[in-house]
Design a protein around this motif. Structure first.
Motif, short mmCIF file in Angstrom:
data_model
loop_
_atom_site.label_atom_id
_atom_site.label_comp_id
_atom_site.label_asym_id
_atom_site.label_seq_id
_atom_site.Cartn_x
_atom_site.Cartn_y
_atom_site.Cartn_z
N GLN A 87 0.92 -0.86 0.08
CA GLN A 87 -0.35 0.37 0.12
C GLN A 87 1.17 0.78 -0.21
O GLN A 87 0.19 2.53 -1.01
CB GLN A 87 -1.06 0.71 1.08
CG GLN A 87 -1.68 1.08 1.07
CD GLN A 87 -3.03 0.88 0.07
OE1 GLN A 87 -3.11 0.04 -0.80
NE2 GLN A 87 -4.49 1.15 1.04
N LEU A 88 2.05 1.20 0.90
CA LEU A 88 2.86 2.55 0.45
C LEU A 88 3.89 2.50 -0.29
O LEU A 88 3.22 3.73 -1.11
CB LEU A 88 4.11 1.83 1.99
CG LEU A 88 4.71 2.99 2.21
CD1 LEU A 88 4.10 4.65 2.69
CD2 LEU A 88 5.33 3.03 2.99
N GLU A 89 3.82 1.69 -1.26
CA GLU A 89 4.83 1.78 -2.51
C GLU A 89 3.20 2.33 -3.78
O GLU A 89 4.17 2.70 -4.33
CB GLU A 89 5.32 0.21 -3.38
CG GLU A 89 5.45 0.65 -4.23
CD GLU A 89 6.54 -0.73 -4.88
OE1 GLU A 89 6.93 -1.18 -6.19
OE2 GLU A 89 6.41 -1.85 -3.68
N ALA A 90 1.95 1.36 -3.20
CA ALA A 90 1.19 1.96 -4.25
C ALA A 90 1.09 3.25 -4.30
O ALA A 90 0.70 4.38 -5.23
CB ALA A 90 -0.09 1.31 -4.36
N ALA A 91 0.47 4.03 -2.87
CA ALA A 91 0.43 5.36 -2.31
C ALA A 91 1.21 6.40 -3.11
O ALA A 91 0.90 7.54 -3.40
CB ALA A 91 -0.06 5.43 -1.30
N SER A 92 2.81 5.82 -2.59
CA SER A 92 4.13 6.33 -2.43
C SER A 92 3.71 7.12 -4.76
O SER A 92 4.28 8.38 -4.71
CB SER A 92 5.44 6.74 -2.02
OG SER A 92 5.49 5.04 -3.42
N ARG A 93 2.83 6.40 -4.83
CA ARG A 93 3.56 7.25 -6.71
C ARG A 93 2.18 7.83 -7.27
O ARG A 93 1.87 8.46 -8.26
CB ARG A 93 2.86 5.49 -7.99
CG ARG A 93 4.80 5.20 -7.56
CD ARG A 93 4.32 3.79 -8.76
NE ARG A 93 3.33 3.23 -8.46
CZ ARG A 93 3.38 1.85 -7.77
NH1 ARG A 93 4.41 1.74 -7.29
NH2 ARG A 93 2.22 1.06 -7.70
N LEU A 94 0.64 8.06 -6.09
CA LEU A 94 0.28 8.97 -6.12
C LEU A 94 0.13 10.45 -6.07
O LEU A 94 -0.95 11.11 -7.04
CB LEU A 94 -1.30 9.29 -4.96
CG LEU A 94 -2.06 7.40 -5.27
CD1 LEU A 94 -2.79 7.36 -4.11
CD2 LEU A 94 -2.67 7.39 -6.60
N ALA A 95 1.25 10.83 -5.73
CA ALA A 95 1.91 12.51 -6.09
C ALA A 95 2.94 12.40 -5.71
O ALA A 95 3.53 11.83 -4.91
CB ALA A 95 0.67 12.96 -4.77
N ARG A 96 3.74 14.01 -5.41
CA ARG A 96 4.70 14.40 -5.00
C ARG A 96 5.15 14.66 -3.62
O ARG A 96 5.18 15.45 -3.10
CB ARG A 96 5.25 15.38 -6.32
CG ARG A 96 6.00 15.07 -7.54
CD ARG A 96 5.93 16.67 -8.18
NE ARG A 96 4.53 17.18 -7.64
CZ ARG A 96 4.52 18.64 -8.72
NH1 ARG A 96 5.51 18.70 -9.59
NH2 ARG A 96 3.94 18.85 -8.57
N PHE A 97 5.61 13.32 -2.91
CA PHE A 97 5.37 13.76 -0.84
C PHE A 97 6.68 13.66 -1.01
O PHE A 97 7.69 13.50 -1.56
CB PHE A 97 4.50 12.33 -0.76
CG PHE A 97 3.23 11.98 -1.08
CD1 PHE A 97 2.41 12.94 -0.04
CD2 PHE A 97 3.24 10.61 -1.47
CE1 PHE A 97 0.82 12.56 -0.60
CE2 PHE A 97 1.79 10.21 -2.49
CZ PHE A 97 0.89 11.67 -1.23
#
Length: 307
Positions: A144-154
């Protein structure tokens, strides 16, 4: 303004941290964990949060104002549209935006839509927070962390379990270290920017959400009409539960008034704990047809976005 620590001056940091995300991702639970007690209502029902709430967390060298926002969702009525405006409006003028993603639910198009708004925010620091780590296995959390990290520039990411207290202190330390130097925005004895009447109304509505099922919770609003402090120190509250149909009113009252009595009893315990005083609560139930589609009623209830 500087504070002294170990003989060395260091700047005092203060600012605003917005918690945003889809409904039921744990924003209010995280706010309560940071605050160190119950101040925001929670329930399994989507769109529990309807008001923007600012809770003040004071730490040595920092004051963090955490802003809880309604869950962003596809609106079905005027109320839903207004709640989205409330949440998105907080992205415009905060120092930190924290996007919360539920570890137990696959990242979807709704999360992508919220992330685009986070990406467009002018906030100097953007944090990805994967929540509910206590109810997801490590492999799922990692994916989940890997997938979510691609959603925006964090700028950073963090996994938390607000219910278990896991990484809550890390969250506070991380966001406070990225706040600008500044003054205390709120006095030390102010912990939330809501009135007693607003908090009482929210606690009552939470108990309705927890005790009712099906379509009733989304149709419910609560107003605290009067609060009176007595000479012996106890408080007396009068409040009204609004529903949209007569059938819903009958369900909220319950057979022999048992349901509304249970709601009042459970809400009173939370209110007494919050205020540190004995309370009496008088509850009425009233039908207000189609109030969720009525802009004037939404405004009267305090659910409108700031202009």
């Amino acid at each position: 303004m500087a504070e002294v620590a170990g003989g060395e001056e260091r700047p005092f940091r203060s600012g605003f941290v917005a918690l945003v995300g889809r409904p039921s991702v744990g924003k209010s639970t995280l706010l309560n964990a940071c605050y160190g007690g119950k101040i925001a209502i929670t329930s399994p029902v989507a769109q529990t949060t309807r008001r923007r709430m600012r809770a003040v967390v004071n730490r040595e060298g920092a004051q963090i104002v955490i802003v809880d926002t309604p869950g962003l969702h596809k609106p079905k009525d005027a109320l839903g549209k207004e709640l989205n405006k409330v949440a998105l409006g907080e992205l415009a003028d905060v120092d930190v935006v924290a996007l919360l993603i539920d570890a137990t639910k696959e990242v979807g198009r709704g999360d992508e839509w919220v992330a685009r708004h986070v990406d467009a925010s002018r906030a100097p620091y953007k944090l990805l927070v994967v929540t509910k780590a206590d109810v997801a296995d490590p492999k799922t959390v990692s994916a989940q962390l890997e997938a979510a990290s691609r959603l925006a520039r964090f700028d950073d990411s963090l996994v938390v379990s607000a219910r278990k207290g896991f990484n809550v202190d890390s969250f506070i330390s991380l966001v406070s270290s990225h706040l600008p130097e500044g003054p205390r925005w709120f006095p030390d004895d102010m912990d939330v920017d809501m009135t007693d009447e607003e908090l009482v109304a929210e606690f009552i509505r939470e108990k309705v959400l927890l005790n009712m099922r099906q379509e009733v919770p989304h149709s419910v609003a609560v107003t605290c009409d009067q609060i009176e402090w007595m000479e012996d120190g106890h408080a007396s509250f009068s409040a009204t539960i609004l529903v949209e149909r007569e059938g819903q009113k009958a369900m909220v009252i319950g057979k022999g008034g048992r349901m509304v009595k249970r709601i009042g009893s459970e809400a009173r315990r939370d209110v007494e704990k919050l205020l540190g005083a004995r309370c009496y609560l008088d509850l009425q139930v009233r039908v207000q047809p189609q109030w969720r589609r009525d802009a004037n009623e939404i405004r009267r209830l305090g659910y409108e976005a700031d202009e």
